[in-house]
Scaffold this active site. Structure first.
Site, PDB file in Angstrom:
ATOM      1  N   CYS A  11      72.616 -10.539  -6.207  1.00 47.53           N
ATOM      2  CA  CYS A  11      73.979 -10.454  -6.755  1.00 47.53           C
ATOM      3  C   CYS A  11      74.648 -11.808  -6.974  1.00 47.53           C
ATOM      4  CB  CYS A  11      74.846  -9.611  -5.820  1.00 47.53           C
ATOM      5  SG  CYS A  11      74.257  -7.928  -5.655  1.00 47.53           S
TER       6      CYS A  11
HETATM    7  N1  LIG Z   1      71.064  -4.991  -3.616  1.00 51.36           N
HETATM    8  C1  LIG Z   1      72.362  -5.035  -3.396  1.00 51.36           C
HETATM    9  O1  LIG Z   1      72.782  -5.362  -2.293  1.00 51.36           O
HETATM   10  C2  LIG Z   1      73.375  -4.691  -4.479  1.00 51.36           C
HETATM   11  C3  LIG Z   1      74.719  -4.603  -4.118  1.00 51.36           C
HETATM   12  C4  LIG Z   1      75.656  -4.259  -5.079  1.00 51.36           C
HETATM   13  C5  LIG Z   1      75.253  -4.032  -6.390  1.00 51.36           C
HETATM   14  N2  LIG Z   1      73.940  -4.148  -6.731  1.00 51.36           N
HETATM   15  C6  LIG Z   1      73.588  -3.865  -8.128  1.00 51.36           C
HETATM   16  O2  LIG Z   1      72.939  -2.601  -8.174  1.00 51.36           O
HETATM   17  C7  LIG Z   1      71.933  -2.598  -9.186  1.00 51.36           C
HETATM   18  C8  LIG Z   1      70.597  -2.207  -8.573  1.00 51.36           C
HETATM   19  O3  LIG Z   1      70.232  -3.199  -7.627  1.00 51.36           O
HETATM   20  P1  LIG Z   1      69.148  -2.965  -6.503  1.00 51.36           P
HETATM   21  O4  LIG Z   1      69.304  -4.088  -5.553  1.00 51.36           O
HETATM   22  O5  LIG Z   1      69.189  -1.573  -5.993  1.00 51.36           O
HETATM   23  O6  LIG Z   1      67.806  -3.157  -7.352  1.00 51.36           O
HETATM   24  P2  LIG Z   1      66.318  -2.811  -6.883  1.00 51.36           P
HETATM   25  O7  LIG Z   1      65.428  -3.702  -7.679  1.00 51.36           O
HETATM   26  O8  LIG Z   1      66.218  -2.788  -5.400  1.00 51.36           O
HETATM   27  O9  LIG Z   1      66.106  -1.308  -7.355  1.00 51.36           O
HETATM   28  C9  LIG Z   1      66.122  -0.925  -8.669  1.00 51.36           C
HETATM   29  C10 LIG Z   1      65.181   0.271  -8.818  1.00 51.36           C
HETATM   30  O10 LIG Z   1      65.285   0.712 -10.156  1.00 51.36           O
HETATM   31  C11 LIG Z   1      63.984   1.052 -10.611  1.00 51.36           C
HETATM   32  N3  LIG Z   1      63.999   1.018 -12.074  1.00 51.36           N
HETATM   33  C12 LIG Z   1      63.956  -0.039 -12.905  1.00 51.36           C
HETATM   34  N4  LIG Z   1      64.048   0.366 -14.176  1.00 51.36           N
HETATM   35  C13 LIG Z   1      64.170   1.712 -14.154  1.00 51.36           C
HETATM   36  C14 LIG Z   1      64.303   2.694 -15.145  1.00 51.36           C
HETATM   37  N5  LIG Z   1      64.343   2.385 -16.447  1.00 51.36           N
HETATM   38  N6  LIG Z   1      64.388   3.977 -14.757  1.00 51.36           N
HETATM   39  C15 LIG Z   1      64.344   4.298 -13.447  1.00 51.36           C
HETATM   40  N7  LIG Z   1      64.227   3.420 -12.458  1.00 51.36           N
HETATM   41  C16 LIG Z   1      64.137   2.135 -12.797  1.00 51.36           C
HETATM   42  C17 LIG Z   1      63.090   0.041  -9.965  1.00 51.36           C
HETATM   43  O11 LIG Z   1      61.747   0.495  -9.908  1.00 51.36           O
HETATM   44  C18 LIG Z   1      63.719  -0.059  -8.571  1.00 51.36           C
HETATM   45  O12 LIG Z   1      63.190   0.897  -7.687  1.00 51.36           O
HETATM   46  C19 LIG Z   1      71.976  -3.982  -9.802  1.00 51.36           C
HETATM   47  O13 LIG Z   1      72.812  -3.965 -10.913  1.00 51.36           O
HETATM   48  C20 LIG Z   1      72.589  -4.831  -8.719  1.00 51.36           C
HETATM   49  O14 LIG Z   1      73.245  -5.962  -9.249  1.00 51.36           O
HETATM   50  C21 LIG Z   1      72.984  -4.461  -5.796  1.00 51.36           C
END
Ligand SMILES: NC(=O)c1ccc[n+]([C@@H]2O[C@H](COP(=O)([O-])OP(=O)(O)OC[C@H]3O[C@@H](n4cnc5c(N)ncnc54)[C@H](O)[C@@H]3O)[C@@H](O)[C@H]2O)c1
Length: 436
Positions: A273
């Site tokens: 992030c």
């Molecule tokens: N990790 C954090 O602490 C956090 C906190 C707040 C916001 N976010 C935001 O949340 C969002 C997700 O982050 P995350 O950390 O969970 O990512 P991540 O990489 O841990 O998980 C994303 C998941 O989405 C899947 N994926 C990718 N493309 C896909 C598709 N087309 N269809 C279905 N699944 C798909 C991936 O295989 C993966 O399992 C981002 O925008 C991030 O900025 C993350």
């Protein structure tokens, strides 16, 4: 009955089926929370490993225990790679990645690909909520037109919501349920559906008047962190030159009961992030002819931190007439922050890379990574070197890159030949132990 009334009723009486797309750091805990609150949950991911693990009742994150997943599976949670099953859900919550491209421009292709994949299976009376972090305008400019093109009328037979995720993996003080949630909708009806979607699982909903407000509020939160961390990293360098302990300075300033929030310096920014999200706004602001100078400056200061730490390692080795070239250096902690198994954008890894380039023989120890994980930009063929009072003496220098609570710091400070601490674990500097 209207689609809106029908959907709100199902959401409130928890007969609605909740689909979660993207079962990563954000999506998995959210799926578990919906399940724990009594909803039937169907997860979707393009990575088949995730539905497979869930089917076995197993976690794939260190901070989420197996029994939470197993309990949810017993209660009906399942996951699939088959997006035709979108037809079975009432709500779809999108939690897919939003990274930057090589040129630091937003890459929202995961979001748009998801919309394109699910569109053929969408039904009147469903709601889509986007939770991925993104720039103001994404929901209205990228999602809404695609859904309208598919024949839906927003706020009438389909509902579009933006509600930014605030997950903080590894933070035991706040859970998905207790972190207040900002919710917005494409129309007033969409907002009402969005509020009903989250009401049953989150203690406090914060409705806002437009999706752009919600999108920008998430960016403000992360930019606020990036800028303040940049500021305190700069203060650290000044304090270091002046021979002042920055941690004691922060502790003293933090006794002010108003108008001051403590931030702590470190080896640079990491995670999915803080190093990335601010540049979503920078990119969008350019469309309006505005430069985001605070964001750029914080990025400059923070991304220079690993090199500054390497300079401190060099000074520490100098003090015993050694150089980085040829030294054996152990980096403690490769995760981007303590007590998590997430290595994305970790500054420890950048420090390892710079040390290797300068000729050091670098190893690492991190209880969360028995083997060095595959990363986009780095590929080290290394295993956790382990840590004990004998083997620690084999290294010319030990660098605390990430201050996991599992490390025995007394042993590190007592037994290592030289220690460079980037995380403020060190109480007093001495001829063997240095702050960086
Ligand atoms: N990790 C954090 O602490 C956090 C906190 C707040 C916001 N976010 C935001 O949340 C969002 C997700 O982050 P995350 O950390 O969970 O990512 P991540 O990489 O841990 O998980 C994303 C998941 O989405 C899947 N994926 C990718 N493309 C896909 C598709 N087309 N269809 C279905 N699944 C798909 C991936 O295989 C993966 O399992 C981002 O925008 C991030 O900025 C993350």
């Amino acid at each position: 009955m209207s689609h809106q009334r029908d959907l709100i009723d199902k959401l409130l009486d928890k007969t609605a089926v909740i689909g979660i797309i993207g079962l990563g750091y954000v999506g998995l805990p959210l799926a578990l929370r919906y399940s724990e609150a009594g909803y039937c949950v169907l997860g979707f991911d393009i990575d088949p490993g995730k539905p497979e693990q869930i089917a076995l009742g197993k976690t794939y994150f260190q901070h989420i225990p197996d029994d939470r997943v197993k309990t949810a599976v017993d209660a009906g949670l399942s996951a699939t790679t088959d997006f035709r099953r979108v037809i079975e859900v009432d709500a779809l919550i999108i939690c897919v990645p939003t990274p930057l491209k090589e040129n630091r421009e937003p890459d929202i292709s995961f979001v748009t690909n998801t919309i394109e994949t699910v569109t053929p299976y969408l039904q009147p009376g469903q709601v889509i909520s986007l939770e991925s972090t993104t720039y103001p305008g994404t929901t209205e400019e990228e999602l809404r037109p695609r859904l309208e093109q598919a024949g839906f009328t927003m706020g009438d037979d389909f509902f579009l919501v933006y509600s930014p995720e605030r997950e903080d993996p590894g933070n035991a003080q706040f859970t998905t349920q207790t972190i207040p949630k900002v919710v917005s909708g494409s129309t007033e009806n969409c907002l009402a559906v969005g509020s009903a979607l989250y009401q049953g699982v989150i203690d406090q909903i914060v409705p806002v008047s437009s999706t752009r407000i919600a999108e920008m509020s998430k960016l403000l939160e992360n930019i606020h962190r990036a800028v303040n961390i940049g500021l305190v990293n700069e203060m650290k360098i000044v304090a270091d030159k002046m021979g002042i302990n920055i941690y004691e300075v922060i502790a003293a300033a933090a006794t002010k009961p108003f108008g001051f929030v403590p931030y702590y310096p470190g080896p640079g920014l990491g995670g999915h992030c803080i190093p990335i999200d601010p540049f979503y706004l920078t990119w969008k602001a350019r469309e309006y002819g505005v430069n985001t100078r605070f964001i750029e400056l914080a990025g400059e200061v923070n991304s220079a931190m690993p090199e500054w730490v390497v300079g401190k390692i060099s000074e520490a080795l100098d003090s015993v007439s050694k150089s980085i070239n040829g030294s054996r250096i152990l980096v403690l902690g490769i995760a981007y922050k303590k007590n998590v198994d997430d290595v994305r954008e970790s500054p420890s890894v950048e420090i390892m890379q710079q040390l290797r380039t300068l000729g050091a023989r670098v190893e690492y120890s991190d209880p969360y990574f028995p083997k060095f994980p595959k990363m986009r930009r780095y590929d080290f063929d290394l295993q956790d070197a382990g840590l004990d009072s004998e083997s620690i003496r084999d290294y010319d220098c030990v660098v605390i890159g990430t201050d996991h609570d599992l490390f025995d710091y007394d042993m590190v400070f007592d037994d290592a030949h030289l220690v460079v601490d980037t995380r403020g674990r060190l109480r007093e500097q001495n001829e063997r132990c240095f702050r960086a």
